[in-house]
Design an enzyme around this catalytic site. Structure first.
Site, mmCIF file in Angstrom:
data_model
loop_
_atom_site.group_PDB
_atom_site.id
_atom_site.type_symbol
_atom_site.label_atom_id
_atom_site.label_comp_id
_atom_site.label_asym_id
_atom_site.label_seq_id
_atom_site.Cartn_x
_atom_site.Cartn_y
_atom_site.Cartn_z
ATOM 1 N N GLU A 84 5.292 9.120 -0.598
ATOM 2 C CA GLU A 84 5.493 8.347 1.063
ATOM 3 C C GLU A 84 5.848 6.660 0.746
ATOM 4 O OE1 GLU A 84 3.171 10.363 0.068
ATOM 5 O OE2 GLU A 84 3.136 12.223 1.844
ATOM 6 N N PHE A 146 -9.710 17.575 9.077
ATOM 7 C CA PHE A 146 -9.025 17.702 8.249
ATOM 8 C C PHE A 146 -7.403 16.520 8.176
ATOM 9 C CE2 PHE A 146 -5.442 19.606 5.522
ATOM 10 C CZ PHE A 146 -6.430 19.290 4.015
ATOM 11 N N GLN A 147 -7.952 15.916 7.258
ATOM 12 C CA GLN A 147 -6.110 14.656 7.294
ATOM 13 C C GLN A 147 -6.325 13.463 8.995
ATOM 14 O OE1 GLN A 147 -3.098 17.029 5.513
ATOM 15 N NE2 GLN A 147 -3.409 15.962 3.867
ATOM 16 N N LYS A 196 0.339 16.810 16.271
ATOM 17 C CA LYS A 196 0.656 18.264 16.380
ATOM 18 C C LYS A 196 0.761 18.763 17.454
ATOM 19 C CE LYS A 196 0.507 22.247 12.910
ATOM 20 N NZ LYS A 196 0.498 22.866 11.936
ATOM 21 N N MET A 512 5.295 -12.774 -14.863
ATOM 22 C CA MET A 512 5.387 -13.566 -14.106
ATOM 23 C C MET A 512 3.197 -14.097 -13.671
ATOM 24 S SD MET A 512 6.131 -15.941 -11.556
ATOM 25 C CE MET A 512 7.317 -15.353 -10.823
HETATM 26 C C1 LIG Z 1 7.299 -14.135 -6.770
HETATM 27 C C2 LIG Z 1 7.545 -14.124 -5.768
HETATM 28 C C3 LIG Z 1 8.067 -16.004 -6.167
HETATM 29 C C4 LIG Z 1 9.155 -16.555 -4.827
HETATM 30 N N1 LIG Z 1 9.372 -17.674 -4.601
HETATM 31 C C5 LIG Z 1 10.125 -18.013 -3.268
HETATM 32 C C6 LIG Z 1 11.024 -19.160 -4.234
HETATM 33 O O1 LIG Z 1 10.779 -20.210 -4.102
HETATM 34 N N2 LIG Z 1 11.569 -20.012 -2.628
HETATM 35 C C7 LIG Z 1 12.061 -19.493 -1.321
HETATM 36 O O2 LIG Z 1 12.409 -19.580 -0.717
HETATM 37 N N3 LIG Z 1 10.893 -17.887 -1.351
HETATM 38 C C8 LIG Z 1 10.179 -17.556 -3.008
HETATM 39 N N4 LIG Z 1 9.616 -16.514 -2.225
HETATM 40 C C9 LIG Z 1 9.911 -15.542 -0.905
HETATM 41 C C10 LIG Z 1 8.948 -16.364 0.044
HETATM 42 O O3 LIG Z 1 7.493 -15.221 0.330
HETATM 43 C C11 LIG Z 1 8.930 -15.585 1.301
HETATM 44 O O4 LIG Z 1 9.714 -14.148 1.369
HETATM 45 C C12 LIG Z 1 9.995 -16.250 1.734
HETATM 46 O O5 LIG Z 1 10.169 -17.426 1.613
HETATM 47 C C13 LIG Z 1 10.516 -16.605 3.545
HETATM 48 O O6 LIG Z 1 12.141 -16.006 3.673
HETATM 49 P P1 LIG Z 1 12.300 -16.987 4.611
HETATM 50 O O7 LIG Z 1 12.135 -18.655 4.797
HETATM 51 O O8 LIG Z 1 13.907 -17.338 4.999
HETATM 52 O O9 LIG Z 1 11.442 -16.139 6.204
HETATM 53 P P2 LIG Z 1 11.823 -14.386 6.071
HETATM 54 O O10 LIG Z 1 10.845 -14.228 6.134
HETATM 55 O O11 LIG Z 1 13.116 -14.047 6.565
HETATM 56 O O12 LIG Z 1 11.673 -14.495 8.280
HETATM 57 C C14 LIG Z 1 12.664 -14.617 8.782
HETATM 58 C C15 LIG Z 1 12.577 -15.397 9.566
HETATM 59 O O13 LIG Z 1 14.456 -15.927 10.644
HETATM 60 C C16 LIG Z 1 13.628 -15.546 11.956
HETATM 61 N N5 LIG Z 1 14.777 -14.605 12.803
HETATM 62 C C17 LIG Z 1 14.570 -13.253 12.531
HETATM 63 N N6 LIG Z 1 15.880 -12.845 13.026
HETATM 64 C C18 LIG Z 1 16.727 -13.757 13.901
HETATM 65 C C19 LIG Z 1 17.297 -14.015 14.943
HETATM 66 N N7 LIG Z 1 18.369 -13.080 14.804
HETATM 67 N N8 LIG Z 1 17.503 -14.983 15.132
HETATM 68 C C20 LIG Z 1 17.035 -16.429 14.810
HETATM 69 N N9 LIG Z 1 16.336 -15.677 13.897
HETATM 70 C C21 LIG Z 1 15.766 -15.127 13.500
HETATM 71 C C22 LIG Z 1 12.074 -14.369 12.127
HETATM 72 O O14 LIG Z 1 11.048 -14.884 13.154
HETATM 73 C C23 LIG Z 1 10.971 -15.311 10.788
HETATM 74 O O15 LIG Z 1 11.219 -16.667 11.193
HETATM 75 C C24 LIG Z 1 8.897 -15.651 -3.188
HETATM 76 C C25 LIG Z 1 8.611 -14.448 -3.191
HETATM 77 C C26 LIG Z 1 7.542 -13.809 -4.255
HETATM 78 C C27 LIG Z 1 7.365 -12.514 -4.248
HETATM 79 C C1 LIG Z 2 1.997 -4.038 -6.068
HETATM 80 C C2 LIG Z 2 1.915 -5.624 -6.507
HETATM 81 N N1 LIG Z 2 0.652 -5.491 -7.640
HETATM 82 C C3 LIG Z 2 0.349 -6.503 -8.002
HETATM 83 C C4 LIG Z 2 0.941 -7.946 -7.631
HETATM 84 C C5 LIG Z 2 1.075 -9.434 -8.854
HETATM 85 N N2 LIG Z 2 1.800 -9.349 -9.686
HETATM 86 C C6 LIG Z 2 3.232 -10.462 -9.500
HETATM 87 S S1 LIG Z 2 4.069 -10.033 -10.763
HETATM 88 C C7 LIG Z 2 3.982 -9.610 -11.413
HETATM 89 C C8 LIG Z 2 3.994 -8.909 -12.553
HETATM 90 C C9 LIG Z 2 6.178 -8.407 -12.761
HETATM 91 O O1 LIG Z 2 5.399 -7.590 -14.100
HETATM 92 P P1 LIG Z 2 7.075 -7.146 -14.516
HETATM 93 O O2 LIG Z 2 7.247 -5.995 -13.568
HETATM 94 O O3 LIG Z 2 7.509 -6.491 -15.762
HETATM 95 O O4 LIG Z 2 8.080 -8.046 -14.156
HETATM 96 P P2 LIG Z 2 8.321 -9.777 -14.792
HETATM 97 O O5 LIG Z 2 6.938 -10.776 -14.228
HETATM 98 O O6 LIG Z 2 7.603 -9.339 -16.360
HETATM 99 O O7 LIG Z 2 9.760 -9.854 -14.575
HETATM 100 C C10 LIG Z 2 1.956 -8.801 -10.991
HETATM 101 C C11 LIG Z 2 1.490 -7.944 -11.753
HETATM 102 C C12 LIG Z 2 2.895 -7.095 -7.281
HETATM 103 N N3 LIG Z 2 3.178 -8.524 -6.835
HETATM 104 N N4 LIG Z 2 2.345 -6.287 -6.427
#
Ligand SMILES: Cc1cc2nc3c(=O)[nH]c(=O)nc-3n(C[C@H](O)[C@H](O)[C@H](O)COP(=O)(O)OP(=O)(O)OC[C@H]3O[C@@H](n4cnc5c(N)ncnc54)[C@H](O)[C@@H]3O)c2cc1C
Ligand SMILES: Cc1ncc(C[n+]2csc(CCOP(=O)(O)OP(=O)(O)O)c2C)c(N)n1
Ligand SMILES: [Mg+2]
Lengths: 604, 168
Positions: A84, A146-147, A196, A512
């Site tokens: 799911e 159940f469930q 249901k 990472m």
């Molecule tokens: C491993 C990892 C590393 C990351 N590193 C970075 C990084 O280096 N840099 C980075 O930028 N992010 C990074 N992120 C992502 C970060 O966590 C956020 O998800 C991201 O920065 C949010 O993006 P955003 O500010 O564009 O907001 P979003 O989450 O895209 O939010 C959108 C915003 O726009 C608004 N909005 C939506 N629709 C409309 C509309 N029609 N008109 C006006 N406003 C609207 C919403 O209200 C909201 O405030 C990383 C994520 C991970 C998993």
């Molecule tokens: C469901 C979930 N569990 C744990 C994490 C924490 N986490 C972030 S990156 C990462 C490792 C990802 O490894 P891989 O897919 O091999 O990517 P790589 O960083 O090696 O490119 C983990 C465990 C997460 N983001 N999501």
């Protein structure tokens, strides 16, 4: 069973690629608006009325009546996933790639709990989906049946809204509200929990053409006085910066944003979610900012004097340290449809609540009328400074390496797909390299989990995207750890002949995590290695797909060309690239550090 | 950002649907906002619920609280009563020991605070008081804590003064 149903059902199930199923419900005996229908029929007909193409789902006791109605119709296709979580991710990706509402259907109890990760992922990135969940019959609710789980309670913190339908008479209006709420304002997931007994209760069915809610009326148009102030501020800027986020993509405003940036000649940076909102190959684009943003984007963000933030929420991965950010004087204009995104982490001077497309269109008109122009000399000096930052070439990496560099694989993917593929990713280093090295010129091409950072999304995301765009090239950039979190979906891809290309950057590490352990935990790599990996080639083959293992840099391009060649257009190809285990993502702003305090690659 | 914490009374109108209260309570706990008291009841229009929430926070947090409350789909209107002139009332029932000389003393104190004795036994009084939260606090401070058997308070209800009102 009428024969026609089985034929049309089978045609899709065996994946002959036929789309020519007849329109209309095969059990539609009465035409006209008012007719008695069961709750199950109503659910199915509402979904059809919304013009939904695909429902991603998994059956179970509580939804069997709904499945029986799905069996009898052919206005939309049901895609049977293997878990799911993947149903919700695929529906979410369908929405990201098309802008339309994605739909998932799961059973009560474990069906719901499995779906929660998918729902929370969509919630954090503001993605419009409707998830229909089965529930135990109303008299059994609260009896530890159940469930049974409290679906409304479990999902409440990670949905835009949710409903428990207690009377079949409310069902059609509730479905209408669900689609309306999911897709308007700041988009988000909506759960409709259907007990249901409601699915076999009958009522007269009419699908409302529109819905009014006194408690929900999102603002669209921006405040004209605020927009005038904003335009004035932009024209006075000496070191301007445009910072765009997911809102530009969600609001379908990439064209308006690009027009505005071109008209003003200002630099643009995107968040991870805003990639494609302004073309990455445009000279005015400085690339992504934030924790793994480019040197030029982060420096320009820190040192600008007027900042126009559009549909971006000053996330902690972008502004890790608001106090450090506030040390430089700057005026901030913030356009966002959600007032709660404004002045949440960073105080702004000109808040503009409204839909980004409407606001940018109005601001463009104001700019065109304005007599003043931005100070050309100041802007030139600013660009000179930016070019100096850009000359650092912060994304440089060792191209002579005898081991495959992950960055190289992404660059070659860009070449081979001519920069025009839909790219999904999982979470980790590979996600950052995909964001940094695949230059997205168009919105809705980059599909990833930013806010929740959910490992496992990559493969189901690619499924949703490929089904939405059957002719497009779809690549899933993943890691050997992430891909294993939803690997079962290779079976779904086989059943529906979903010909995605999986690009595993296999560093035998949760890269990472390993990178953080190297930097901040004295290289003690606690539980971040990936041992006992499967032979991905054989694994892909056992699911009926093509597997490739690529070990040398000189083989990277040829392998990609083969995978994307017309000969393999109909096939899923699983590419296992053996990449450098020691590679790290640069630049990097440590958590809590200021934007200008970046760690750069050693090569620099 | 502003870090001075103040007490705010937030009034809101929302659809009188099952689960309305849990959406508001869930929001406060999920976002770690303070909640001093929360009262809720249907209004003269049975489709509407009116809530009064007493919370403490800096200006920035209160701004986020009102924005987040407004964002709840079922919420129709939100008003920070403390931003303007308003009236605040809370009901308290206190059961106290009332014996010997203390019995008369207790009645006098209740009178001073305009409290009413609504239940009597040989050894106890149950006193009903309404007023602002601080008036009720003052009463509890005025009597000897050793005499208090039980207190129960409703939490504040609030309404704007004059023309100021919250309507759907
Ligand atoms: C491993 C990892 C590393 C990351 N590193 C970075 C990084 O280096 N840099 C980075 O930028 N992010 C990074 N992120 C992502 C970060 O966590 C956020 O998800 C991201 O920065 C949010 O993006 P955003 O500010 O564009 O907001 P979003 O989450 O895209 O939010 C959108 C915003 O726009 C608004 N909005 C939506 N629709 C409309 C509309 N029609 N008109 C006006 N406003 C609207 C919403 O209200 C909201 O405030 C990383 C994520 C991970 C998993
Ligand atoms: C469901 C979930 N569990 C744990 C994490 C924490 N986490 C972030 S990156 C990462 C490792 C990802 O490894 P891989 O897919 O091999 O990517 P790589 O960083 O090696 O490119 C983990 C465990 C997460 N983001 N999501
Ligand atoms: Mg890895």
């Amino acid at each position: 069973m009428p024969a026609v149903q089985r034929v049309s059902g089978r045609a899709f199930l065996t994946g002959t690629g036929q789309n020519d199923y007849p329109l209309g419900f095969t059990n539609e005996l009465i035409s006209g608006h008012f007719m008695e229908a069961t709750g199950a029929e109503i659910v199915v007909r509402c979904i059809a009325e919304e013009g939904v193409e695909f429902v991603f789902g998994y059956p179970g006791g509580a939804v069997l009546n709904i499945y029986d109605e799905i069996f009898k119709q052919n206005r939309f296709k049901h895609v049977l996933v293997r878990h799911e979580q993947a149903a919700v991710h695929a529906a979410d990706a369908y929405a990201r790639a098309t802008g339309r509402v994605g739909v998932a259907l799961v059973t009560s109890g474990p069906g719901v709990t499995n779906a929660v990760t998918g729902i929370a992922t969509a919630y954090m990135d503001s993605i419009p989906i409707v998830v229909v969940t089965g529930q135990v019959p109303t008299p059994a609710i609260g009896m530890d049946a159940f469930q049974e789980v409290d679906t409304v309670g479990i999902t409440r913190p990670c949905v835009k809204h949710n409903f428990l339908v207690k009377d079949v008479k409310d069902l059609a209006a509730t479905m209408k509200k669900a689609f309306h709420i999911a897709s308007t304002g700041r988009p988000g997931p909506v759960v409709v929990d259907v007990p249901k007994d409601i699915t076999y209760h009958k009522t007269e069915f009419e699908y409302p053409a529109s819905i009014e809610m006194r408690s929900y009326n999102p603002v669209v148009k921006g405040h004209s006085g605020q927009m005038k102030r904003a335009v004035q501020m932009l024209l006075e800027a000496r070191r301007p910066m445009i910072y765009i986020g997911g809102g530009v993509v969600l609001g379908n405003a990439a064209a308006q944003l690009t027009e505005l940036a071109t008209l003003l000649g200002f630099p643009v940076t995107n968040t991870l979610m805003g990639l494609g909102g302004h073309p990455a190959t445009d000279r005015q684009n400085l690339g992504m900012l934030g924790m793994h943003g480019t040197y030029e984007a982060n420096m320009a963000m820190q040192h600008c004097d007027v900042l126009l933030a559009v549909g971006a929420r000053f996330d902690d991965r972008v502004i890790g340290n608001p106090a450090h950010f506030a040390r430089e004087q700057r005026r901030i204009i913030h356009v966002d449809i959600d007032p709660s995104s404004i002045s949440k982490r960073v105080k702004v001077d000109v808040p503009i609540v409204g839909d980004v497309k409407s606001v940018l269109t109005d601001m463009l008109a104001l700019l065109r009328q304005a007599k003043e122009k931005p100070d050309a000399a100041a802007l030139n000096a600013w660009w000179t400074q930016i070019e100096l930052w850009r000359a650092k070439n912060c994304l440089k990496y060792n191209r002579q390496s005898p081991i495959i560099k992950p960055q190289y694989v992404v660059e070659k993917l860009w070449d081979v797909t001519k920069g025009d593929a839909f790219v999904t990713s999982d979470v980790g280093q590979h996600q950052m390299w995909a964001a940094q090295y695949y230059k997205f010129d168009k919105p809705r091409r980059w599909i990833n989990s930013g806010g929740l950072g959910t490992m496992g999304v990559g493969l189901p995301y690619a499924m949703g995207v490929q089904l939405a765009h059957p002719e497009a090239q779809v690549a899933c950039i993943t890691g050997e750890s992430s891909i294993q979190m939803c690997i079962q979906e290779l079976s779904t891809c086989k059943q529906y002949r979903i010909p995605i290309k999986i690009i595993t950057l296999n560093n035998r590490y949760m890269g990472m995590v390993r990178q953080w352990q190297e930097f901040f935990y004295g290289s003690r790599y606690a539980e971040s290695y990936m041992e006992s990996l499967p032979d991905f080639v054989k694994l892909a083959e056992s699911y009926g797909h093509i597997g490739m293992r690529i070990e040398k840099p000189e083989d990277v391009e040829a392998a990609l060309r083969e995978a994307f060649s017309p000969a393999l257009k109909e096939r899923l190809v699983f590419m296992d690239f053996q990449t450098d285990q020691t590679e790290n993502v640069f630049p990097m702003v440590e958590g809590g550090k200021g934007l200008s305090e970046m760690i750069l690659a050693e090569e620099l | 950002m502003n870090n001075n914490h103040h007490r705010h009374i937030i009034s809101l109108l929302m659809e009188n649907e099952a689960g309305a209260l849990s959406r508001v309570a869930g929001l406060f706990s999920a976002r770690a906002y303070n909640i001093e008291s929360l009262t809720v009841a249907p209004t003269e229009d049975a489709t509407l619920s009116r809530m009064t929430i007493v919370t403490v926070g800096s200006e920035d947090i209160i701004e986020q609280i009102t924005k987040q409350l407004n964002k709840l789909i079922d919420v129709i209107k939100v008003m920070d009563l403390t931003e303007g002139r308003h009236i605040e009332r809370e009901l308290m029932l206190v059961k106290v020991k009332a014996v010997g000389a203390g019995r008369e003393e207790m009645k006098r104190t209740a009178d001073i605070f305009r409290g009413r004795i609504i239940d009597v036994t040989d050894s106890t009084y149950t006193i009903e008081l309404t007023g602002t939260g601080s008036k009720l606090d003052a009463f509890l401070e005025a009597i000897d804590p050793a005499f208090i058997i039980e207190t129960v308070r409703t939490g504040a209800s609030g309404i704007g003064r004059g023309e100021r009102s919250l309507k759907a």
